[in-house]
Design an enzyme around this catalytic site. Sequence first.
Site, PDB file in Angstrom:
ATOM      1  N   LYS A 116      41.371  41.672  33.634  1.00 14.18           N
ATOM      2  CA  LYS A 116      42.475  41.712  34.592  1.00 14.18           C
ATOM      3  C   LYS A 116      43.388  42.922  34.382  1.00 14.18           C
ATOM      4  CE  LYS A 116      40.694  38.026  36.172  1.00 14.18           C
ATOM      5  NZ  LYS A 116      39.920  38.082  37.427  1.00 14.18           N
ATOM      6  N   HIS A 208      51.541  32.867  47.318  1.00 10.05           N
ATOM      7  CA  HIS A 208      50.239  33.307  46.811  1.00 10.05           C
ATOM      8  C   HIS A 208      49.350  33.538  48.033  1.00 10.05           C
ATOM      9  CE1 HIS A 208      46.835  32.514  43.703  1.00 10.05           C
ATOM     10  NE2 HIS A 208      46.486  33.383  44.610  1.00 10.05           N
ATOM     11  N   LYS A 237      44.411  24.478  43.649  1.00 12.40           N
ATOM     12  CA  LYS A 237      44.913  24.506  45.016  1.00 12.40           C
ATOM     13  C   LYS A 237      44.666  23.164  45.691  1.00 12.40           C
ATOM     14  CE  LYS A 237      43.897  29.394  45.001  1.00 12.40           C
ATOM     15  NZ  LYS A 237      42.800  30.374  45.190  1.00 12.40           N
ATOM     16  N   GLU A 275      43.803  38.781  45.378  1.00 14.72           N
ATOM     17  CA  GLU A 275      45.001  37.935  45.332  1.00 14.72           C
ATOM     18  C   GLU A 275      46.255  38.784  45.253  1.00 14.72           C
ATOM     19  OE1 GLU A 275      45.157  35.098  42.198  1.00 14.72           O
ATOM     20  OE2 GLU A 275      43.155  34.314  42.601  1.00 14.72           O
ATOM     21  N   GLU A 288      45.093  39.912  41.149  1.00 15.71           N
ATOM     22  CA  GLU A 288      43.735  39.899  40.612  1.00 15.71           C
ATOM     23  C   GLU A 288      42.676  39.755  41.698  1.00 15.71           C
ATOM     24  OE1 GLU A 288      42.895  35.639  38.744  1.00 15.71           O
ATOM     25  OE2 GLU A 288      44.776  36.428  37.992  1.00 15.71           O
ATOM     26  N   ARG A 292      33.660  36.141  43.688  1.00 22.54           N
ATOM     27  CA  ARG A 292      32.785  35.025  44.049  1.00 22.54           C
ATOM     28  C   ARG A 292      33.151  34.525  45.447  1.00 22.54           C
ATOM     29  NH1 ARG A 292      37.103  32.811  40.918  1.00 22.54           N
ATOM     30  NH2 ARG A 292      38.344  31.470  42.275  1.00 22.54           N
ATOM     31  N   VAL A 295      36.320  28.369  46.984  1.00 23.17           N
ATOM     32  CA  VAL A 295      36.374  27.017  47.549  1.00 23.17           C
ATOM     33  C   VAL A 295      36.888  27.080  48.988  1.00 23.17           C
ATOM     34  CG1 VAL A 295      37.440  24.737  47.349  1.00 23.17           C
ATOM     35  CG2 VAL A 295      36.760  25.978  45.271  1.00 23.17           C
TER      36      VAL A 295
END
Length: 500
Positions: A116, A208, A237, A275, A288, A292, A295
């Site tokens: 990160k 966010h 979340k 993000e 960050e 992938r 969700v």
Amino acid sequence: MFEKILIANRGEIALRVARACRELGVRTVAVYSVADRDSAVVRLADEAVCIGPPEARQSYRNAAAIVEAARRTGAQAVHPGYGFLSEDADFAEICADNGLVFIGPSPEVMLALGDKARARALMREAGLPLPPGSLATVETAARARDVADEIGYPVIIKCAAGGGGRGMTVVWSADEFGPAYERTRIAAQAVFGDDRVYLERYLVQARHVEVQVLCDGYGNGVHLGTRDCSVQRRHQKLVEEGPAPALSANTLDALAGSALAGALRAGYTGAGTFEFLVDEAERFSFIEVNCRIQVEHPVTEMISGVDLVHEQLHIAAGVPLRLRQEDVRISGVAVECRVNVEDPDRGFAPTPGRLSRFVPPSGPFTRVDTHGYPGYLVGPYYDSLLAKVVVWAPERDLALGRMERALHEFDVEGPGVRTTIPFLRRVLDDAGFRKGRYSTGLVDRLLGGAEPPPDPVRAGSAVPEASAAAAVPAAAAVPAAPAVARSALPTTANHPRRSR
Ligand code: MV4
């Protein structure tokens, strides 16, 4: 396109990938642990291979077993889904070494963005705005204290190997800094085997917001708009929506544009998420990248009309991106609610059990991604996500009304089984949420807290989610449902019909 791929995951995302494959004429190999013998994807896939006992380390995180299953079945590629091995650069490399296409970014990119601190430096070079902070990891307490004094308190100490909220410590004043720094490094070493940390100014009450990107291997990329993921409890979340509400079109465009610039600079390929934190003045800063499928990807699918798993498969197969930015049209509003098999009245503790009833919602513009079915046994081994309810409508108010209707229809019952549905309904009911004016403090407020950002002790417990609560001294832990708040709640059963 591939002829056959292996799905290295379980639950709803394994089904999601299997569906995309069938739509594209790609045959599928499901892998499953002993605990998932009776899972829906085992039936839906063309082939299924048992790869080990329930413990994820020995099954869904077992690279050797997965590669062996791919070899035996002749799969050409591996879709890792989310979690498990999905962001493991070593696994991506092992796939390549065994002649398998890993459906995701290259190992090099995963390594760079998975660090990160390195990701932060790289994105700074790409011109993305960052929270004030260190330009690299900070190796001594003395140097770290200087940096903290320079950027100003509160600061947040983050692990280079962390991400997703794991291994962060918020420090409110200089006198707490030294011990917090040492503690975070020790925890980081224990959890990640890597004690490097970096510093950022802690942005209080931020939203966010994340941006979905798609990039191919030929330097082409598009962004597919934003999602707000501020409704979280302990970095899990609960509700996501897109586009991020209550932000100007200018801000949304700038956010999405900088994410795409960052992705192209990094040499990113496949589906990825950038993000950001956004403050009340709509200033945004990069935090960050998630390498992938996420969700909450259906939110983006509903507002863009793009099937992200189809695109992942095409990109991995070497097909140039078929989409240009001007082809992407974000329309309407989508909302996702995560239905977990957990008891919101007991600190969201998992409540495994057999589902005696399972009737998911249906109806217009209503999508349910789930691996549940009547009689399904929800086990204790994996995360407790049972279903994602996703709705779309031309406008936000209509989408929220549609979500309330959908949750009202959802009928889940079983001995000892509770779900997050009653809590989700409270979120939808909240006046701040209704207005689209909410931040990461919303859930704590609903749970009776005073919108606290993570206290240093809790945030500093740099341990995997499952054991995080246990590692926290009772006095310091913010209870999920303090006695006061709990007694103020109606004693709802998990099912809406019972609570009416
Ligand atoms: C932050 C932050 C405030 N300031 N960084 C959490 C998940 C991970 N991706 C990064 N996260 C955050 N980083 C700075 N500089 C706030 C969060 C954050 C958060 C923090 C505490 C409790 C809930 C949160 C939810 C979303 C983001």
